[in-house]
Enzyme design. Structure first.
Site, PDB file in Angstrom:
ATOM      1  N   GLY A 189      -4.038   9.232   5.997  1.00  0.00           N
ATOM      2  CA  GLY A 189      -4.373   9.827   4.706  1.00  0.00           C
ATOM      3  C   GLY A 189      -5.796  10.335   4.702  1.00  0.00           C
ATOM      4  O   GLY A 189      -6.093  11.431   5.167  1.00  0.00           O
ATOM      5  N   GLY A 246      -3.744   2.877   6.052  1.00  0.00           N
ATOM      6  CA  GLY A 246      -4.990   2.420   5.460  1.00  0.00           C
ATOM      7  C   GLY A 246      -6.127   2.286   6.450  1.00  0.00           C
ATOM      8  O   GLY A 246      -5.998   1.615   7.480  1.00  0.00           O
ATOM      9  N   CYS A 298       0.432   3.554  -5.689  1.00  0.00           N
ATOM     10  CA  CYS A 298      -0.683   4.283  -6.287  1.00  0.00           C
ATOM     11  C   CYS A 298      -1.488   3.373  -7.217  1.00  0.00           C
ATOM     12  O   CYS A 298      -0.936   2.792  -8.154  1.00  0.00           O
ATOM     13  CB  CYS A 298      -0.179   5.487  -7.066  1.00  0.00           C
ATOM     14  SG  CYS A 298      -1.522   6.453  -7.805  1.00  0.00           S
ATOM     15  N   PRO A 313       0.949  10.942   1.461  1.00  0.00           N
ATOM     16  CA  PRO A 313       0.977  11.683   0.191  1.00  0.00           C
ATOM     17  C   PRO A 313      -0.269  11.369  -0.621  1.00  0.00           C
ATOM     18  O   PRO A 313      -0.329  10.345  -1.300  1.00  0.00           O
ATOM     19  CB  PRO A 313       2.219  11.115  -0.501  1.00  0.00           C
ATOM     20  CG  PRO A 313       2.296   9.695  -0.015  1.00  0.00           C
ATOM     21  CD  PRO A 313       1.721   9.687   1.379  1.00  0.00           C
ATOM     22  N   GLU A 341      -2.392  12.096  -3.696  1.00  0.00           N
ATOM     23  CA  GLU A 341      -2.380  12.757  -4.992  1.00  0.00           C
ATOM     24  C   GLU A 341      -3.701  13.479  -5.250  1.00  0.00           C
ATOM     25  O   GLU A 341      -4.778  12.930  -5.058  1.00  0.00           O
ATOM     26  CB  GLU A 341      -2.139  11.714  -6.088  1.00  0.00           C
ATOM     27  CG  GLU A 341      -2.249  12.231  -7.511  1.00  0.00           C
ATOM     28  CD  GLU A 341      -1.217  13.284  -7.847  1.00  0.00           C
ATOM     29  OE1 GLU A 341      -1.423  14.010  -8.839  1.00  0.00           O
ATOM     30  OE2 GLU A 341      -0.200  13.386  -7.126  1.00  0.00           O
TER      31      GLU A 341
END
EC number: 1.3.1.-
Length: 314
Positions: A227, A204, A101, A10, A12
């Site tokens: 990500g 990561g 986050c 996810p 942002e």
């Protein structure tokens, strides 16, 4: 290298539902997670969740059939639980809670990674969400290794398991580490995994097949979350899972054009231009053409300007 699951992260400000649709069409993701929904001290409207996750209109799946899990972020156990119930009722593939986050606006409001300083509060939030949604629905929790050090990481992970989460996603850096490549610590993820009885998903600094191998070896898990790497090479999951070659630039351009010309409801005027530029900033790490393209469109502000330029320069 044995891969069990690959999950789409996810991110942002980047991974909206159009990007999720594009990436799940060309990659074998087991599920994906939405950008976070900020929970304060009230129950959010159905419209809020539908806007962030239109897949809820389609049984909580992308058009290509990949399940989508709504992520919520907040510090109130009671209101996180209330909103989790609503998300489940709307058809989400479980709930994901964000304690990772590192953005200033998020931690400044005592959300996301800020809570890594308070394992008891994390326990309370996860516990109340679990009680609210019942045992039959999936509950995942995303964390970093800590706030400014890793001293609480084992306590936090244990608290999350005992509070009833089904699985935990661990980003291998602290909040203070940010996204510094040299700070990635997959080995500590492996140490945490040894103490838990629930699945651990490592996250990561996975940008290549070799990165995935190293992450799996060091974290001792077979589940990974992609990500920034998947934005750098859009078919990275397929490269890892099926040994496919990276998409060529023409294929990437087709993806960018598709996104640039997409109709997205209820967005601000600069939405498309900002997100296309941000995506190009990731792509230029692998594709030299992306750097030149980013320079060419850097002053463009409207969706029409961006889409017209991309279409003319394919």
């Amino acid at each position: 290298m044995k891969i069990n699951r690959i999950i789409l992260a996810p991110m942002e400000g980047v991974l909206d539902y159009q990007v999720r649709q594009i990436l799940t069409e060309i990659n074998p993701f087991d599920y994906c997670v939405t950008e976070f929904v900020r929970v304060t001290h009230h129950k959010l409207s159905n419209r809020t969740f539908y806007r962030l996750c239109p897949e809820l209109y389609h049984n909580g799946k992308t058009q290509s059939g990949t399940p989508v899990r709504v992520q919520i972020l907040g510090q109130s156990p009671e209101w996180m639980a209330e909103n989790a119930i609503k998300v489940i009722e709307l058809g989400s593939y479980g709930i994901d809670i964000n304690f990772g986050c590192p953005a200033k606006t998020v931690v400044g409001n005592h959300g996301g990674a800020y809570l890594l300083q308070y394992p008891k509060q994390i326990f309370d939030i996860v516990s109340q969400v679990r009680q609210a949604i019942g045992k039959s629905h999936q509950l995942s929790v995303k964390i970093r290794l800590g706030w400014d050090n890793k001293s609480y990481c084992h306590d936090i992970a244990s608290a999350i398991e005992h509070a009833g989460a089904n699985e935990i996603v661990i980003h291998g850096r602290t909040k203070e580490d940010g996204y510094k490549a040299e700070k990635i610590d997959w080995q500590t993820i492996g140490q945490i995994k040894q103490q838990l009885n629930i699945p651990v998903i490592a996250n990561g600094e996975i940008f290549t097949i070799e990165d995935a191998k190293n992450c799996i070896n060091q974290s001792q898990t077979n589940d990974i979350m992609l990500g920034r790497g998947i934005l750098t090479i859009p078919n990275l999951a397929n490269m890892i899972q099926a040994k496919q070659p990276a998409l060529n630039w023409q294929q990437v351009m087709a993806i960018l054009i598709r996104y640039a010309t997409a109709s997205i409801d209820d967005v601000k005027p600069l939405y498309h231009s900002a997100r296309i530029k941000q995506w190009l900033a990731y792509l230029k790490q692998h594709y030299a053409e992306a750097s030149e393209l980013l320079q060419s469109i850097r002053t463009f502000k409207s969706q029409q300007e961006i889409s017209s330029f991309l279409t003319k320069h394919t």
